[in-house]
Design a protein around this motif. Sequence first.
Motif, PDB file in Angstrom:
ATOM      1  N   SER A 117      -8.857-106.815  33.878  1.00 24.59           N
ATOM      2  CA  SER A 117      -7.573-105.970  34.434  1.00 24.59           C
ATOM      3  C   SER A 117      -7.213-105.072  33.386  1.00 24.59           C
ATOM      4  N   ALA A 118      -8.033-104.628  32.426  1.00 26.93           N
ATOM      5  CA  ALA A 118      -7.301-103.796  31.347  1.00 26.93           C
ATOM      6  C   ALA A 118      -7.045-102.381  32.161  1.00 26.93           C
ATOM      7  N   ALA A 119      -6.019-101.654  31.719  1.00 29.28           N
ATOM      8  CA  ALA A 119      -5.447-100.454  32.321  1.00 29.28           C
ATOM      9  C   ALA A 119      -6.182 -99.334  31.698  1.00 29.28           C
ATOM     10  N   PRO A 120      -7.004 -98.607  32.396  1.00 27.17           N
ATOM     11  CA  PRO A 120      -7.346 -97.267  31.715  1.00 27.17           C
ATOM     12  C   PRO A 120      -6.601 -96.495  31.100  1.00 27.17           C
ATOM     13  N   ALA A 121      -5.326 -96.366  31.535  1.00 32.19           N
ATOM     14  CA  ALA A 121      -4.371 -95.383  31.031  1.00 32.19           C
ATOM     15  C   ALA A 121      -3.879 -95.698  29.638  1.00 32.19           C
ATOM     16  N   THR A 174     -10.653 -93.458  31.007  1.00 34.62           N
ATOM     17  CA  THR A 174     -10.816 -93.687  29.494  1.00 34.62           C
ATOM     18  C   THR A 174     -12.437 -93.771  29.281  1.00 34.62           C
ATOM     19  N   GLY A 175     -12.937 -94.155  27.933  1.00 32.19           N
ATOM     20  CA  GLY A 175     -14.165 -93.999  27.778  1.00 32.19           C
ATOM     21  C   GLY A 175     -14.714 -93.934  26.415  1.00 32.19           C
ATOM     22  N   GLU A 183      -5.403 -92.230  21.833  1.00 35.73           N
ATOM     23  CA  GLU A 183      -4.687 -93.451  21.942  1.00 35.73           C
ATOM     24  C   GLU A 183      -4.214 -94.007  23.298  1.00 35.73           C
ATOM     25  N   HIS A 184      -3.910 -92.837  23.963  1.00 32.62           N
ATOM     26  CA  HIS A 184      -3.159 -93.320  25.207  1.00 32.62           C
ATOM     27  C   HIS A 184      -3.708 -92.563  26.265  1.00 32.62           C
ATOM     28  N   PRO A 185      -4.679 -92.525  27.131  1.00 35.97           N
ATOM     29  CA  PRO A 185      -5.195 -91.749  27.776  1.00 35.97           C
ATOM     30  C   PRO A 185      -4.356 -91.047  28.968  1.00 35.97           C
TER      31      PRO A 185
END
Length: 365
Positions: free
Chosen positions: A307-311, A163-164, A156-158
């Motif tokens: 600009s989505a954050a991978p984290a 992420t992937g 849920e919160h990498p």
Amino acid sequence: MKKTNLMKKTLTLALSLAMTLSLAACGGGNGNAGSFGPEPGSAQMPEPGTVFNIGICNYVDDASLNQINENIQARLGELGAKNGVSFNIDYENPNGDPAVMSQIIADFQANKVDLMVGIATPVAIAMQAATEDSQIPVVFSAVSDPVSAELVESLEHPGGNITGTSDYLDTNAIMDLIFAANPDAKKIGFLYNVGQDASATPITHAKEYLDAKGIAYVERTGTNAAEVKQAAQALVADKVDAVFTPTDNTIMEFYLSIYEIFVDAKIPHYTGADSFALNGAFLGYGVDYANLGRETADMIFDILYNSAAPASTAVKTFDNGTATINTETCAALDLDYDEIAALFAPLCTKVQPITTAESFGDLQG
């Protein structure tokens, strides 16, 4: 399969830079086609004609992983055309060589790519290690257990810059299929590469399942073509009633050269991907890799364009309940496809037939 030491394609997708930006709202990735892109005129919207540079590294040349790459690139082409941007893609394949893989990633960094894509667990791990300081976004695809591989803090919160998409395998479901087809099975064989991270958890789960039922099992492993062939032959000598292989890229890479060993011995091989069934295995159970590739592209787009954050972008998982049966192998094992499909139907989301070929493209052609 034809192998090369290094395959390289530099593609520019969606060359038209004058497309009208007509999507109505900012989209949130993960497969909502048509909802991608910020509100026209918003501050964060990239300029028309923006080119994003992406480095894609595949792990090996096999049907499933190639299908992922092809669908990533096709989907990015669609999204770029709809939004007036393009994606310059540097595609590389080290054919499982760690040294070549490291050089590919270093080249991506030197070329200052905007994002890296790692197809399969070993590539994702190498990319994560190489980008911890630079914070280049990394999107992985077909990582079976990203938490155990320590790629992410949670699905849920990498956390971090990665992420992937995951092709997590429901091992118990495959075991259920084995005993639905043969309730009297007494010994199950495992065929895998002990060094493949993607195989570790499924094999552990398979052992737990069989231990609970009091069923014997034997393990045979291999790391190259010769060892994989020897391992397959050993399982036949072990007189196993069925063989299980998870989403193991080493076995997949050499599968066309060994599937007849099991067919000739009348031993059904249950595997963790439809590409195994394509290459001659009795059954492949798992995700739709074409769809997985497109979903991976959606995440790439969301990170670069929105600009989505991978984290904070959750790892995408899938319903992996599709059983793909090779009808030619089924007949060679003296099994009736319709009867087997009826047995498996209550245990799967879908049961579908396939015939033996080297690649999915060969079936379409």
